[in-house]
Design an enzyme around this catalytic site. Structure first.
Site, mmCIF file in Angstrom:
data_model
loop_
_atom_site.group_PDB
_atom_site.id
_atom_site.type_symbol
_atom_site.label_atom_id
_atom_site.label_comp_id
_atom_site.label_asym_id
_atom_site.label_seq_id
_atom_site.Cartn_x
_atom_site.Cartn_y
_atom_site.Cartn_z
ATOM 1 N N ARG A 210 66.183 52.386 42.812
ATOM 2 C CA ARG A 210 65.551 52.950 41.602
ATOM 3 C C ARG A 210 66.338 52.624 40.344
ATOM 4 O O ARG A 210 67.537 52.909 40.241
ATOM 5 C CB ARG A 210 65.404 54.469 41.720
ATOM 6 C CG ARG A 210 64.676 55.072 40.499
ATOM 7 C CD ARG A 210 64.326 56.543 40.651
ATOM 8 N NE ARG A 210 63.592 56.759 41.870
ATOM 9 C CZ ARG A 210 63.966 57.599 42.838
ATOM 10 N NH1 ARG A 210 65.045 58.323 42.711
ATOM 11 N NH2 ARG A 210 63.244 57.723 43.920
ATOM 12 N N CYS B 216 78.318 64.636 32.477
ATOM 13 C CA CYS B 216 77.125 65.495 32.543
ATOM 14 C C CYS B 216 76.980 66.474 31.379
ATOM 15 O O CYS B 216 77.858 67.304 31.122
ATOM 16 C CB CYS B 216 77.113 66.262 33.858
ATOM 17 S SG CYS B 216 75.566 67.189 34.061
ATOM 18 N N CYS C 299 76.667 74.841 34.159
ATOM 19 C CA CYS C 299 77.143 74.475 35.496
ATOM 20 C C CYS C 299 78.664 74.583 35.546
ATOM 21 O O CYS C 299 79.355 74.140 34.634
ATOM 22 C CB CYS C 299 76.703 73.056 35.830
ATOM 23 S SG CYS C 299 77.186 72.561 37.497
ATOM 24 N N CYS D 255 81.836 67.359 36.059
ATOM 25 C CA CYS D 255 81.420 65.953 36.090
ATOM 26 C C CYS D 255 81.447 65.395 34.656
ATOM 27 O O CYS D 255 80.732 65.890 33.776
ATOM 28 C CB CYS D 255 80.023 65.838 36.689
ATOM 29 S SG CYS D 255 79.840 66.777 38.226
ATOM 30 N N CYS E 124 60.630 65.365 41.515
ATOM 31 C CA CYS E 124 62.039 65.622 41.823
ATOM 32 C C CYS E 124 62.545 66.787 40.984
ATOM 33 O O CYS E 124 62.518 66.706 39.751
ATOM 34 C CB CYS E 124 62.884 64.401 41.502
ATOM 35 S SG CYS E 124 62.292 62.903 42.282
ATOM 36 N N CYS F 86 61.218 66.058 46.141
ATOM 37 C CA CYS F 86 62.648 65.771 46.193
ATOM 38 C C CYS F 86 63.352 66.882 45.438
ATOM 39 O O CYS F 86 62.799 67.414 44.456
ATOM 40 C CB CYS F 86 62.947 64.421 45.539
ATOM 41 S SG CYS F 86 64.710 63.992 45.534
ATOM 42 N N CYS G 180 68.242 60.507 49.251
ATOM 43 C CA CYS G 180 68.245 59.770 47.989
ATOM 44 C C CYS G 180 69.679 59.829 47.486
ATOM 45 O O CYS G 180 70.187 60.909 47.191
ATOM 46 C CB CYS G 180 67.286 60.442 46.996
ATOM 47 S SG CYS G 180 67.384 59.747 45.335
HETATM 48 N N1 SAM Z 1 73.996 69.674 40.104
HETATM 49 C C1 SAM Z 1 73.522 68.826 41.120
HETATM 50 C C2 SAM Z 1 74.515 67.769 41.507
HETATM 51 O O1 SAM Z 1 75.303 67.340 40.684
HETATM 52 O O2 SAM Z 1 74.488 67.354 42.664
HETATM 53 C C3 SAM Z 1 72.192 68.163 40.796
HETATM 54 C C4 SAM Z 1 71.892 67.711 39.394
HETATM 55 S S1 SAM Z 1 72.931 66.382 38.754
HETATM 56 C C5 SAM Z 1 72.479 66.383 37.060
HETATM 57 C C6 SAM Z 1 72.173 64.931 39.465
HETATM 58 C C7 SAM Z 1 72.765 63.579 39.131
HETATM 59 O O3 SAM Z 1 72.392 63.195 37.805
HETATM 60 C C8 SAM Z 1 74.255 63.414 39.143
HETATM 61 O O4 SAM Z 1 74.786 63.265 40.423
HETATM 62 C C9 SAM Z 1 74.438 62.130 38.354
HETATM 63 O O5 SAM Z 1 74.435 61.025 39.230
HETATM 64 C C10 SAM Z 1 73.201 62.106 37.440
HETATM 65 N N2 SAM Z 1 73.576 62.240 36.019
HETATM 66 C C11 SAM Z 1 73.960 63.368 35.385
HETATM 67 N N3 SAM Z 1 74.260 63.124 34.103
HETATM 68 C C12 SAM Z 1 74.076 61.796 33.898
HETATM 69 C C13 SAM Z 1 74.244 60.939 32.767
HETATM 70 N N4 SAM Z 1 74.696 61.398 31.608
HETATM 71 N N5 SAM Z 1 73.972 59.642 32.914
HETATM 72 C C14 SAM Z 1 73.533 59.166 34.113
HETATM 73 N N6 SAM Z 1 73.347 59.925 35.203
HETATM 74 C C15 SAM Z 1 73.637 61.228 35.113
HETATM 75 FE FE1 SF4 Z 2 76.775 70.335 37.418
HETATM 76 FE FE2 SF4 Z 2 76.056 68.181 36.073
HETATM 77 FE FE3 SF4 Z 2 77.967 67.990 37.907
HETATM 78 FE FE4 SF4 Z 2 75.395 68.430 38.678
HETATM 79 S S1 SF4 Z 2 76.198 66.608 37.662
HETATM 80 S S2 SF4 Z 2 77.245 69.467 39.430
HETATM 81 S S3 SF4 Z 2 74.672 69.676 36.953
HETATM 82 S S4 SF4 Z 2 78.077 69.186 36.015
#
Ligand code: SAM
Ligand code: SF4
Ligand code: DTB
Length: 343
Positions: free
Chosen positions: A286, A86, A79, A83, A123, A154, A214
Protein backbone atom coordinates in the site's frame (compact mmCIF):
# COMPACT_ATOMS: atom_id res chain seq x y z
CA UNK A 1 15.46 -13.61 -27.15
CA UNK A 2 12.60 -15.86 -25.97
CA UNK A 3 9.27 -15.27 -24.27
CA UNK A 4 10.58 -16.82 -21.09
CA UNK A 5 13.43 -14.37 -20.61
CA UNK A 6 13.35 -13.09 -17.05
CA UNK A 7 15.19 -10.24 -15.35
CA UNK A 8 17.55 -12.73 -13.74
CA UNK A 9 18.75 -13.89 -17.17
CA UNK A 10 20.03 -10.54 -18.29
CA UNK A 11 21.33 -8.60 -15.31
CA UNK A 12 25.06 -8.17 -15.69
CA UNK A 13 26.92 -9.51 -12.68
CA UNK A 14 30.20 -8.70 -11.06
CA UNK A 15 31.98 -11.02 -8.66
CA UNK A 16 31.07 -8.70 -5.77
CA UNK A 17 27.31 -8.84 -6.43
CA UNK A 18 25.35 -11.51 -4.53
CA UNK A 19 23.38 -13.77 -6.89
CA UNK A 20 19.87 -12.38 -7.30
CA UNK A 21 16.94 -14.77 -7.06
CA UNK A 22 15.17 -15.47 -10.33
CA UNK A 23 11.50 -14.61 -10.88
CA UNK A 24 10.74 -18.35 -10.70
CA UNK A 25 12.50 -18.66 -7.35
CA UNK A 26 10.30 -15.84 -6.11
CA UNK A 27 7.11 -17.71 -7.02
CA UNK A 28 7.51 -19.52 -3.72
CA UNK A 29 7.19 -17.12 -0.80
CA UNK A 30 10.70 -16.79 0.64
CA UNK A 31 11.38 -16.23 4.33
CA UNK A 32 15.17 -16.47 4.27
CA UNK A 33 16.21 -13.12 2.84
CA UNK A 34 19.63 -11.81 3.74
CA UNK A 35 20.53 -8.15 4.25
CA UNK A 36 23.20 -8.45 1.51
CA UNK A 37 20.91 -9.72 -1.20
CA UNK A 38 18.20 -7.18 -0.41
CA UNK A 39 20.80 -4.41 -0.39
CA UNK A 40 21.83 -5.64 -3.85
CA UNK A 41 18.22 -5.29 -5.03
CA UNK A 42 18.13 -1.69 -3.77
CA UNK A 43 21.40 -1.02 -5.61
CA UNK A 44 20.18 -2.20 -9.02
CA UNK A 45 19.71 0.39 -11.75
CA UNK A 46 16.20 1.76 -11.14
CA UNK A 47 15.02 0.52 -14.54
CA UNK A 48 16.21 -3.01 -13.79
CA UNK A 49 14.63 -2.99 -10.32
CA UNK A 50 11.34 -1.79 -11.82
CA UNK A 51 11.40 -4.52 -14.45
CA UNK A 52 11.92 -7.17 -11.81
CA UNK A 53 9.19 -5.74 -9.57
CA UNK A 54 6.77 -5.48 -12.50
CA UNK A 55 7.49 -9.06 -13.57
CA UNK A 56 6.70 -10.28 -10.06
CA UNK A 57 3.63 -8.04 -9.84
CA UNK A 58 2.28 -9.51 -13.09
CA UNK A 59 2.93 -13.09 -12.01
CA UNK A 60 1.22 -12.74 -8.65
CA UNK A 61 -1.28 -9.90 -8.69
CA UNK A 62 -3.71 -8.14 -11.02
CA UNK A 63 -1.50 -5.29 -12.20
CA UNK A 64 -4.39 -2.94 -13.09
CA UNK A 65 -6.27 -3.34 -9.76
CA UNK A 66 -5.81 -0.99 -6.82
CA UNK A 67 -7.33 -1.87 -3.43
CA UNK A 68 -9.01 1.08 -1.64
CA UNK A 69 -8.99 1.39 2.16
CA UNK A 70 -10.58 4.30 4.02
CA UNK A 71 -9.29 5.33 7.45
CA UNK A 72 -11.15 6.71 10.44
CA UNK A 73 -9.66 7.81 13.75
CA UNK A 74 -12.09 6.34 16.30
CA UNK A 75 -10.14 7.69 19.30
CA UNK A 76 -7.89 10.65 18.76
CA UNK A 77 -4.82 12.06 20.52
CA UNK A 78 -3.68 12.03 24.17
CA UNK A 79 -1.65 8.87 23.53
CA UNK A 80 0.87 7.93 26.25
CA UNK A 81 3.45 6.58 23.77
CA UNK A 82 6.38 8.62 22.42
CA UNK A 83 6.52 7.65 18.72
CA UNK A 84 8.62 10.52 17.31
CA UNK A 85 6.60 10.80 14.10
CA UNK A 86 3.16 10.90 15.64
CA UNK A 87 0.89 13.93 16.02
CA UNK A 88 -1.24 11.98 18.54
CA UNK A 89 1.42 11.52 21.24
CA UNK A 90 0.33 13.53 24.31
CA UNK A 91 3.85 14.76 24.97
CA UNK A 92 4.17 16.70 21.70
CA UNK A 93 2.37 19.97 21.21
CA UNK A 94 0.76 19.48 17.80
CA UNK A 95 -2.42 21.46 18.38
CA UNK A 96 -4.59 18.35 18.06
CA UNK A 97 -7.87 18.26 20.02
CA UNK A 98 -8.14 14.87 21.77
CA UNK A 99 -11.40 12.98 21.27
CA UNK A 100 -12.64 9.96 23.25
CA UNK A 101 -13.72 6.66 21.71
CA UNK A 102 -16.51 7.37 19.20
CA UNK A 103 -20.04 6.01 19.40
CA UNK A 104 -20.72 2.93 17.30
CA UNK A 105 -23.43 4.74 15.27
CA UNK A 106 -21.07 7.51 14.16
CA UNK A 107 -18.44 4.98 13.10
CA UNK A 108 -20.95 2.95 11.09
CA UNK A 109 -22.27 6.15 9.47
CA UNK A 110 -18.72 7.10 8.40
CA UNK A 111 -18.20 3.58 7.04
CA UNK A 112 -21.43 3.86 5.02
CA UNK A 113 -20.20 7.12 3.48
CA UNK A 114 -16.84 5.48 2.66
CA UNK A 115 -18.59 2.52 1.02
CA UNK A 116 -20.78 4.83 -1.06
CA UNK A 117 -17.61 6.61 -2.21
CA UNK A 118 -16.16 3.26 -3.36
CA UNK A 119 -14.00 2.07 -0.43
CA UNK A 120 -13.51 -1.68 -0.10
CA UNK A 121 -12.04 -1.79 3.40
CA UNK A 122 -12.69 0.42 6.44
CA UNK A 123 -9.74 0.87 8.80
CA UNK A 124 -10.40 2.14 12.30
CA UNK A 125 -7.48 3.55 14.30
CA UNK A 126 -7.23 4.41 17.99
CA UNK A 127 -4.48 6.43 19.70
CA UNK A 128 -3.95 3.84 22.40
CA UNK A 129 -0.89 2.04 23.74
CA UNK A 130 -3.26 -0.93 23.91
CA UNK A 131 -7.02 -1.34 24.33
CA UNK A 132 -8.51 -1.78 27.82
CA UNK A 133 -10.93 -4.63 28.61
CA UNK A 134 -13.75 -2.09 28.86
CA UNK A 135 -13.17 -0.94 25.24
CA UNK A 136 -13.51 -4.33 23.61
CA UNK A 137 -17.32 -4.58 23.56
CA UNK A 138 -17.64 -1.23 21.79
CA UNK A 139 -14.96 -1.89 19.19
CA UNK A 140 -16.53 -5.32 18.65
CA UNK A 141 -19.88 -3.64 17.90
CA UNK A 142 -18.09 -1.32 15.45
CA UNK A 143 -16.62 -4.33 13.62
CA UNK A 144 -20.04 -5.98 13.39
CA UNK A 145 -21.72 -2.80 12.18
CA UNK A 146 -19.10 -2.08 9.51
CA UNK A 147 -19.04 -5.68 8.28
CA UNK A 148 -22.83 -5.65 7.95
CA UNK A 149 -22.40 -2.95 5.29
CA UNK A 150 -20.38 -5.40 3.20
CA UNK A 151 -17.02 -3.76 3.87
CA UNK A 152 -13.82 -5.50 4.89
CA UNK A 153 -12.72 -4.40 8.36
CA UNK A 154 -9.34 -3.42 9.75
CA UNK A 155 -8.38 -2.01 13.13
CA UNK A 156 -5.21 -0.57 14.63
CA UNK A 157 -5.51 -0.19 18.39
CA UNK A 158 -1.94 -0.68 19.61
CA UNK A 159 -0.58 -3.76 21.35
CA UNK A 160 -2.91 -6.76 21.79
CA UNK A 161 -3.01 -9.58 24.31
CA UNK A 162 -4.02 -13.02 23.05
CA UNK A 163 -7.45 -12.52 24.67
CA UNK A 164 -8.04 -9.18 22.98
CA UNK A 165 -6.92 -10.56 19.61
CA UNK A 166 -9.33 -13.47 20.00
CA UNK A 167 -12.20 -11.15 20.93
CA UNK A 168 -11.60 -9.00 17.83
CA UNK A 169 -11.39 -12.08 15.60
CA UNK A 170 -14.63 -13.36 17.09
CA UNK A 171 -16.33 -10.06 16.33
CA UNK A 172 -15.32 -10.68 12.70
CA UNK A 173 -12.29 -8.40 12.26
CA UNK A 174 -10.61 -9.24 8.95
CA UNK A 175 -7.27 -7.38 9.31
CA UNK A 176 -5.25 -5.99 12.20
CA UNK A 177 -2.73 -3.22 11.43
CA UNK A 178 0.37 -3.05 13.56
CA UNK A 179 3.48 -1.63 11.92
CA UNK A 180 7.11 -2.46 12.64
CA UNK A 181 7.76 1.11 11.48
CA UNK A 182 11.53 0.75 10.81
CA UNK A 183 14.54 -1.57 11.22
CA UNK A 184 15.25 -3.21 14.60
CA UNK A 185 18.41 -1.06 14.83
CA UNK A 186 16.80 2.32 14.16
CA UNK A 187 13.67 1.62 16.19
CA UNK A 188 15.05 2.92 19.48
CA UNK A 189 15.71 6.31 17.90
CA UNK A 190 12.00 6.60 17.16
CA UNK A 191 10.11 4.95 20.06
CA UNK A 192 11.23 4.22 23.62
CA UNK A 193 7.93 3.33 25.29
CA UNK A 194 7.63 -0.14 23.73
CA UNK A 195 10.07 -2.50 22.08
CA UNK A 196 10.41 -4.13 18.69
CA UNK A 197 9.81 -7.43 20.50
CA UNK A 198 6.50 -6.08 21.84
CA UNK A 199 5.45 -5.36 18.26
CA UNK A 200 6.41 -8.85 17.09
CA UNK A 201 4.44 -10.36 19.99
CA UNK A 202 1.31 -8.47 18.93
CA UNK A 203 1.73 -9.70 15.35
CA UNK A 204 1.95 -13.27 16.70
CA UNK A 205 -1.22 -12.79 18.74
CA UNK A 206 -3.03 -11.50 15.63
CA UNK A 207 -1.92 -14.53 13.58
CA UNK A 208 -2.76 -16.98 16.36
CA UNK A 209 -6.30 -15.56 16.48
CA UNK A 210 -6.65 -16.20 12.73
CA UNK A 211 -6.81 -12.60 11.49
CA UNK A 212 -4.95 -11.23 8.47
CA UNK A 213 -1.95 -9.04 9.19
CA UNK A 214 -1.42 -5.51 7.89
CA UNK A 215 2.15 -4.54 8.74
CA UNK A 216 4.63 -2.16 7.20
CA UNK A 217 6.57 0.93 8.11
CA UNK A 218 7.51 4.54 7.57
CA UNK A 219 10.35 5.87 5.45
CA UNK A 220 11.81 9.36 5.45
CA UNK A 221 12.43 9.44 9.22
CA UNK A 222 16.18 10.04 8.83
CA UNK A 223 16.91 6.32 8.59
CA UNK A 224 19.59 4.96 6.26
CA UNK A 225 19.04 2.66 3.29
CA UNK A 226 20.35 -0.14 5.52
CA UNK A 227 17.39 0.55 7.84
CA UNK A 228 14.93 0.37 4.95
CA UNK A 229 16.56 -2.94 3.96
CA UNK A 230 16.31 -4.09 7.60
CA UNK A 231 12.60 -3.24 7.79
CA UNK A 232 11.73 -5.11 4.58
CA UNK A 233 13.89 -8.13 5.47
CA UNK A 234 12.21 -8.35 8.90
CA UNK A 235 8.75 -8.18 7.30
CA UNK A 236 9.55 -10.76 4.62
CA UNK A 237 11.21 -13.16 7.08
CA UNK A 238 8.17 -13.28 9.39
CA UNK A 239 6.69 -16.81 9.46
CA UNK A 240 3.95 -15.55 7.09
CA UNK A 241 4.12 -12.49 4.90
CA UNK A 242 1.67 -9.80 6.04
CA UNK A 243 -1.29 -9.84 3.63
CA UNK A 244 -1.07 -6.07 3.49
CA UNK A 245 2.15 -4.01 3.64
CA UNK A 246 1.67 -0.25 4.09
CA UNK A 247 4.68 1.82 3.01
CA UNK A 248 4.21 5.23 4.62
CA UNK A 249 6.25 8.29 3.76
CA UNK A 250 6.68 10.33 6.93
CA UNK A 251 4.13 13.15 7.23
CA UNK A 252 6.18 15.86 8.94
CA UNK A 253 3.82 17.26 11.56
CA UNK A 254 4.82 20.51 13.34
CA UNK A 255 5.37 19.89 17.05
CA UNK A 256 6.70 16.33 16.61
CA UNK A 257 10.44 15.63 16.91
CA UNK A 258 10.54 14.66 13.22
CA UNK A 259 8.88 17.86 11.96
CA UNK A 260 11.91 19.30 10.20
CA UNK A 261 14.19 16.51 8.99
CA UNK A 262 15.46 16.10 5.43
CA UNK A 263 12.92 14.56 3.09
CA UNK A 264 13.60 11.32 1.23
CA UNK A 265 14.66 11.21 -2.42
CA UNK A 266 11.42 10.19 -4.22
CA UNK A 267 13.29 7.55 -6.23
CA UNK A 268 14.38 5.93 -2.96
CA UNK A 269 10.69 5.72 -2.03
CA UNK A 270 9.99 4.01 -5.36
CA UNK A 271 12.85 1.58 -4.74
CA UNK A 272 11.39 0.74 -1.32
CA UNK A 273 8.01 -0.05 -2.91
CA UNK A 274 9.65 -2.16 -5.63
CA UNK A 275 11.71 -4.19 -3.15
CA UNK A 276 8.62 -4.73 -0.96
CA UNK A 277 6.83 -6.10 -4.04
CA UNK A 278 9.73 -8.44 -4.87
CA UNK A 279 10.09 -9.77 -1.32
CA UNK A 280 6.35 -10.22 -0.66
CA UNK A 281 4.91 -11.14 -4.06
CA UNK A 282 1.43 -12.13 -2.89
CA UNK A 283 0.86 -9.21 -0.53
CA UNK A 284 -0.97 -5.96 -1.16
CA UNK A 285 1.68 -3.21 -1.08
CA UNK A 286 0.00 0.00 0.00
CA UNK A 287 1.12 3.45 -1.05
CA UNK A 288 0.13 4.92 2.31
CA UNK A 289 0.73 8.19 4.18
CA UNK A 290 2.51 11.01 2.38
CA UNK A 291 0.61 11.01 -0.92
CA UNK A 292 -0.45 14.67 -0.62
CA UNK A 293 3.23 15.56 -1.10
CA UNK A 294 3.62 13.22 -4.11
CA UNK A 295 3.08 14.20 -7.73
CA UNK A 296 0.74 12.14 -9.90
CA UNK A 297 3.83 11.04 -11.83
CA UNK A 298 5.56 9.75 -8.69
CA UNK A 299 2.45 7.83 -7.66
CA UNK A 300 2.25 6.35 -11.17
CA UNK A 301 5.86 5.21 -10.79
CA UNK A 302 4.94 3.58 -7.46
CA UNK A 303 2.09 1.67 -9.13
CA UNK A 304 4.57 0.62 -11.83
CA UNK A 305 6.89 -0.57 -9.04
CA UNK A 306 4.19 -2.88 -7.67
CA UNK A 307 2.07 -0.80 -5.29
CA UNK A 308 -1.53 -1.99 -5.58
CA UNK A 309 -3.38 -0.37 -2.70
CA UNK A 310 -3.96 3.15 -1.34
CA UNK A 311 -5.65 4.94 1.52
CA UNK A 312 -8.70 6.49 -0.06
CA UNK A 313 -10.58 9.44 1.40
CA UNK A 314 -9.67 13.00 2.31
CA UNK A 315 -8.17 12.18 5.72
CA UNK A 316 -5.72 9.63 7.00
CA UNK A 317 -6.13 9.56 10.81
CA UNK A 318 -5.44 13.19 11.72
CA UNK A 319 -3.64 14.49 8.60
CA UNK A 320 -4.73 15.10 5.03
CA UNK A 321 -4.90 12.65 2.14
CA UNK A 322 -5.77 13.41 -1.51
CA UNK A 323 -9.52 13.87 -2.13
CA UNK A 324 -11.51 10.92 -3.42
CA UNK A 325 -12.30 12.74 -6.67
CA UNK A 326 -8.67 13.39 -7.48
CA UNK A 327 -7.76 9.76 -6.72
CA UNK A 328 -10.56 8.42 -8.91
CA UNK A 329 -9.40 10.80 -11.62
CA UNK A 330 -5.78 9.64 -11.23
CA UNK A 331 -6.75 5.95 -11.45
CA UNK A 332 -8.84 6.73 -14.57
CA UNK A 333 -5.98 8.59 -16.22
CA UNK A 334 -3.65 5.65 -15.52
CA UNK A 335 -6.17 3.06 -16.75
CA UNK A 336 -6.23 1.45 -13.29
CA UNK A 337 -9.35 0.27 -11.51
CA UNK A 338 -10.54 -0.29 -7.97
CA UNK A 339 -10.27 -3.96 -7.19
CA UNK A 340 -9.56 -6.37 -4.40
CA UNK A 341 -6.39 -7.45 -6.19
CA UNK A 342 -6.93 -11.15 -5.41
CA UNK A 343 -5.06 -12.50 -8.45
N1 SAM B 1 -1.78 3.64 18.35
C1 SAM B 1 -1.73 2.52 17.51
C2 SAM B 1 -0.33 2.08 17.19
O1 SAM B 1 0.57 2.90 17.16
O2 SAM B 1 -0.14 0.89 16.96
C3 SAM B 1 -2.50 2.70 16.21
C4 SAM B 1 -2.50 4.03 15.51
S1 SAM B 1 -0.91 4.59 14.87
C5 SAM B 1 -1.28 6.25 14.44
C6 SAM B 1 -0.78 3.69 13.33
C7 SAM B 1 0.44 3.92 12.47
O3 SAM B 1 0.34 5.18 11.80
C8 SAM B 1 1.79 3.97 13.13
O4 SAM B 1 2.31 2.72 13.43
C9 SAM B 1 2.64 4.64 12.06
O5 SAM B 1 3.22 3.66 11.23
C10 SAM B 1 1.61 5.48 11.27
N2 SAM B 1 1.87 6.92 11.42
C11 SAM B 1 1.60 7.69 12.50
N3 SAM B 1 1.99 8.95 12.31
C12 SAM B 1 2.54 9.01 11.07
C13 SAM B 1 3.15 10.06 10.31
N4 SAM B 1 3.30 11.28 10.81
N5 SAM B 1 3.62 9.77 9.10
C14 SAM B 1 3.49 8.50 8.60
N6 SAM B 1 2.92 7.49 9.26
C15 SAM B 1 2.47 7.72 10.50
FE1 SF4 C 1 0.24 6.52 20.08
FE2 SF4 C 1 0.79 7.60 17.73
FE3 SF4 C 1 2.50 5.87 18.80
FE4 SF4 C 1 0.08 5.00 17.89
S1 SF4 C 1 1.74 5.87 16.67
S2 SF4 C 1 1.08 4.46 19.83
S3 SF4 C 1 -1.18 6.80 18.35
S4 SF4 C 1 1.96 7.87 19.64
C1 DTB D 1 -0.63 2.88 8.29
O1 DTB D 1 0.37 2.19 8.01
N1 DTB D 1 -0.76 4.17 8.01
C2 DTB D 1 -2.03 4.67 8.49
C3 DTB D 1 -2.71 3.40 9.06
N2 DTB D 1 -1.71 2.40 8.90
C4 DTB D 1 -3.29 3.40 10.39
C5 DTB D 1 -1.91 5.82 9.40
C6 DTB D 1 -1.15 7.00 8.82
C7 DTB D 1 -1.21 8.11 9.80
C8 DTB D 1 -0.61 9.39 9.29
C9 DTB D 1 -0.66 10.48 10.31
C10 DTB D 1 -2.05 10.87 10.73
O2 DTB D 1 -2.94 11.09 9.87
O3 DTB D 1 -2.29 11.01 11.93
Amino acid sequence: MTDTLTPADVTPRTAAQPALRSAEALDEECHDWTLDEVTALFELPLTDLLWRAQSTHRRHREPDAVQLSTLLSIKTGACPEDCAYCPQAAQYNTGLTPEPLMDVERVVAAARTAKEAGAQRFCMGAAWRSPKDRDIARVGAMIEGVKALGLETCMTLGMLTDDHAEALAEAGLDYYNHNLDTSPEYYEEIITTRTYGDRLATLEAVRAAGMKVCCGGIVGMGETRADRVGLLVTLANLPHHPESVPINELVQVPGTPLATGETLDPFEFVRTVAVARLLMPNSAVRLSAGRTEMSDELQALCFSAGADSIFYGERLLTTENPEGNSDRDLLDRLGLRAGLSEA
